[in-house]
Design an enzyme around this catalytic site. Structure first.
Site, PDB file in Angstrom:
ATOM      1  N   ARG A  16       0.837  -1.206   0.000  1.00  0.00           N
ATOM      2  CA  ARG A  16       0.000   0.000   0.000  1.00  0.00           C
ATOM      3  C   ARG A  16       0.875   1.260   0.000  1.00  0.00           C
ATOM      4  O   ARG A  16       0.975   1.954  -0.992  1.00  0.00           O
ATOM      5  CB  ARG A  16      -0.947  -0.016   1.221  1.00  0.00           C
ATOM      6  CG  ARG A  16      -2.102   0.981   1.118  1.00  0.00           C
ATOM      7  CD  ARG A  16      -1.766   2.402   1.561  1.00  0.00           C
ATOM      8  NE  ARG A  16      -1.222   2.446   2.929  1.00  0.00           N
ATOM      9  CZ  ARG A  16      -0.727   3.535   3.471  1.00  0.00           C
ATOM     10  NH1 ARG A  16      -0.678   4.677   2.787  1.00  0.00           N
ATOM     11  NH2 ARG A  16      -0.206   3.506   4.703  1.00  0.00           N
ATOM     12  N   ASP A  17       1.547   1.543   1.086  1.00  0.00           N
ATOM     13  CA  ASP A  17       2.313   2.790   1.191  1.00  0.00           C
ATOM     14  C   ASP A  17       3.497   2.799   0.235  1.00  0.00           C
ATOM     15  O   ASP A  17       3.926   3.855  -0.239  1.00  0.00           O
ATOM     16  CB  ASP A  17       2.801   2.976   2.634  1.00  0.00           C
ATOM     17  CG  ASP A  17       3.217   4.420   2.933  1.00  0.00           C
ATOM     18  OD1 ASP A  17       2.787   5.326   2.190  1.00  0.00           O
ATOM     19  OD2 ASP A  17       3.958   4.630   3.901  1.00  0.00           O
ATOM     20  N   HIS A 208       6.150   4.827  12.488  1.00  0.00           N
ATOM     21  CA  HIS A 208       6.206   4.714  11.020  1.00  0.00           C
ATOM     22  C   HIS A 208       7.226   5.733  10.514  1.00  0.00           C
ATOM     23  O   HIS A 208       6.921   6.909  10.387  1.00  0.00           O
ATOM     24  CB  HIS A 208       4.789   5.007  10.486  1.00  0.00           C
ATOM     25  CG  HIS A 208       4.636   4.946   8.997  1.00  0.00           C
ATOM     26  ND1 HIS A 208       3.850   3.994   8.383  1.00  0.00           N
ATOM     27  CD2 HIS A 208       5.132   5.707   7.999  1.00  0.00           C
ATOM     28  CE1 HIS A 208       3.875   4.181   7.067  1.00  0.00           C
ATOM     29  NE2 HIS A 208       4.644   5.212   6.811  1.00  0.00           N
ATOM     30  N   HIS A 210      10.232   7.207   7.819  1.00  0.00           N
ATOM     31  CA  HIS A 210      10.753   7.229   6.448  1.00  0.00           C
ATOM     32  C   HIS A 210      12.251   7.521   6.522  1.00  0.00           C
ATOM     33  O   HIS A 210      12.716   8.175   7.452  1.00  0.00           O
ATOM     34  CB  HIS A 210      10.028   8.289   5.614  1.00  0.00           C
ATOM     35  CG  HIS A 210       8.680   7.822   5.131  1.00  0.00           C
ATOM     36  ND1 HIS A 210       8.180   8.101   3.889  1.00  0.00           N
ATOM     37  CD2 HIS A 210       7.735   7.076   5.742  1.00  0.00           C
ATOM     38  CE1 HIS A 210       6.981   7.559   3.748  1.00  0.00           C
ATOM     39  NE2 HIS A 210       6.680   6.936   4.857  1.00  0.00           N
ATOM     40  N   CYS A 241       6.487   9.911  -0.380  1.00  0.00           N
ATOM     41  CA  CYS A 241       5.279  10.670  -0.077  1.00  0.00           C
ATOM     42  C   CYS A 241       4.928  11.563  -1.251  1.00  0.00           C
ATOM     43  O   CYS A 241       5.684  12.461  -1.583  1.00  0.00           O
ATOM     44  CB  CYS A 241       5.463  11.508   1.177  1.00  0.00           C
ATOM     45  SG  CYS A 241       4.024  12.538   1.509  1.00  0.00           S
ATOM     46  N   ASN A 250      10.038   4.604   2.423  1.00  0.00           N
ATOM     47  CA  ASN A 250       9.754   4.109   3.758  1.00  0.00           C
ATOM     48  C   ASN A 250      10.987   3.432   4.340  1.00  0.00           C
ATOM     49  O   ASN A 250      11.858   2.956   3.605  1.00  0.00           O
ATOM     50  CB  ASN A 250       8.665   3.034   3.664  1.00  0.00           C
ATOM     51  CG  ASN A 250       7.278   3.607   3.480  1.00  0.00           C
ATOM     52  OD1 ASN A 250       6.602   3.915   4.445  1.00  0.00           O
ATOM     53  ND2 ASN A 250       6.853   3.757   2.236  1.00  0.00           N
TER      54      ASN A 250
END
Lengths: 306, 306
Positions: A16-17, A208, A210, A241, A250
């Site tokens: 997903r991300d 979370h 990055h 992002c 990430n």
């Protein structure tokens, strides 16, 4: 050294991300094959897609097909992001295990990212979380721009705690606090978490990070020291992002697992299986994955495997 | 959080440890221009070359020309590596401020790297250190493979302390402990440094990390926690290890300075000036520099500046 946890839980957000921020469109079949490989690696949580309108994230327009195509391994939580009730209904239709809702700690980023004020977002998420819980789903809440906003700069921890607690009041089961643009430094993370202990249900928090400036693993380290045992990561360091210029991938799952296992902290993840999954998805995108583990493998000549 | 130092000292090893491991041969004039840029960045220590026989490291065969060509800024220590008396004499001829000697903590790596046993190396270095001190030079001792050897695996800390103390007995002023192949993890570094406090003159120790698995900044963090305030780094993450397959670049000076300054720890280094120097040397080698700071700049379109 500080007390280290014996075990850490990893939330794999690559499908997903990671993929939502890659330019390359991956075939649905390839996503399914990749997620099936991830399911064999020992990861027990996979956020496999996002039920957002394809207008916003065309890369994930096949969320339903992916949900229906993957082989669900018992013991693994398959989660999907949902922005609103429509997304939630679609997610429930495909029988996901968990849904994730999301918002920003900074007003400007929230507005630019989801086209609503924070107050307006609360009202939408309140409905979504209530309905998801009524449908028997667990719910994860993402808060982004926790350590900095591309438009507003530093974000006050009190603002993050306020948003976080509103989400907990709605009934979320877990909170993911995102350094969306990768600006957090270890001192900031440490001080933030120290304050957070007194303000937010700590045991339900995942971090979370990055790796924009290479500090993600250092930030993990201070988080471990503060008692955090849940981390989001994307295999190979996929993603970035889309709303923040210059933000890179990430935290890489493979680099995180490598560091933790080297430190004697159990992740339950098999690094060889993880590498197979990374090699597969690397072969489907048009670039080398940025994780150190994959860079080492690529230099050793495995680039075209998979 | 652990007590943080107010100030950290960086030993810039890019012109030596960086360039000696790059395939590209850089023109002497370019090296001189680069080192002059480094001298303007606020760094107060630059290891500018190595007086080894060109047969071993052809990239640094112009050590003398570099030493004589650079503009020496008062307050900056200009250092060079010397493998033996011949190298030392050449270094002294060019009036360097400091010389560095080197050996491995593991027998096999020492043998493969400098073609001598550890015992034989002691005898050579004893002479070199004594003569350097007699000539009024300060001396730095490098110990490599401190956290792991490509041939022998893990290296016993007691072995490192033994080699280190032999070097201190010879009279070295500073010791640099190298994770030559980039395998150290934060737990290992922490435990090592805890033991080291009782075994080696701690205040004279610098840590030298490589970022092979992305753990260098996390390793810096635990070192800071243990009271280490001196770190080696190479601008842009230049270099690697020619004797260790798959080993990638040094800890990048720009990423280190960025993290420390973000944490409020003073380095004395101007990040803009550092970026100018990095952009210059990047334009002279045939690849993008791997540091995160340079990756961010390159994505923002500055790749061809300088």
């Amino acid at each position: 050294m500080f007390e280290m946890p014996e075990k850490v839980t990893i939330r794999e957000v690559g499908p997903r991300d990671g993929l939502q921020n890659e330019e390359e469109n991956i075939a649905t079949e390839d996503k399914i094959d990749w997620i099936n490989l991830l399911s064999q690696s020992g990861l027990d949580y996979i956020e496999f897609s996002s039920f957002v309108h394809p207008k916003w994230i065309p890369q994930l327009k096949d969320a339903r097909e992916v949900a229906e195509g993957i082989t669900r391994t018992p013991g693994i939580t398959y989660a999907a992001l949902v922005p609103n009730r429509k997304g939630l209904e679609n997610a429930i239709d495909t029988d996901v295990d968990e849904v994730s809702v999301f918002m920003s700690a900074s007003e400007t980023h929230n507005k630019k990212n989801i086209n609503k004020t924070i107050e307006e977002t609360y009202r939408v998420l309140e409905e979504v979380v209530t309905e998801a819980k009524a449908a028997g789903k667990t719910v994860r809440g993402y808060v982004s721009t926790v350590f900095g906003c591309p438009y507003e700069g530093k974000v006050a921890p009190s603002r993050v705690f306020e948003v976080s607690n509103r989400l907990f009041q709605m009934g979320i089961d877990e909170l993911s606090l995102g350094d969306t643009i990768g600006v957090a430094n270890p001192k900031q993370v440490d001080e933030f978490l120290k304050q957070m202990e007194e303000n937010v249900p700590f045991s339900k928090v995942a971090m979370h990070f990055h790796n924009t400036s290479g500090m993600a693993l250092a930030n993990v380290l201070v988080s471990l020291e503060r008692g955090i045992t849940k981390f989001d990561a994307a295999l190979g360091g996929l993603g970035g992002c889309p709303y923040a210029d210059g933000a890179s991938g990430n935290l890489a799952t493979d680099d995180l697992v490598h560091m933790l296992e080297e430190m004697g902290i159990e992740t339950g993840v098999n690094q060889e299986k993880l590498a197979e999954a990374a090699t597969f998805i690397q072969s489907r995108i048009s670039k080398e994955l940025p994780s150190h583990q994959m860079q080492i493998r690529n230099r050793q000549g495995g680039r075209n495997d998979g």
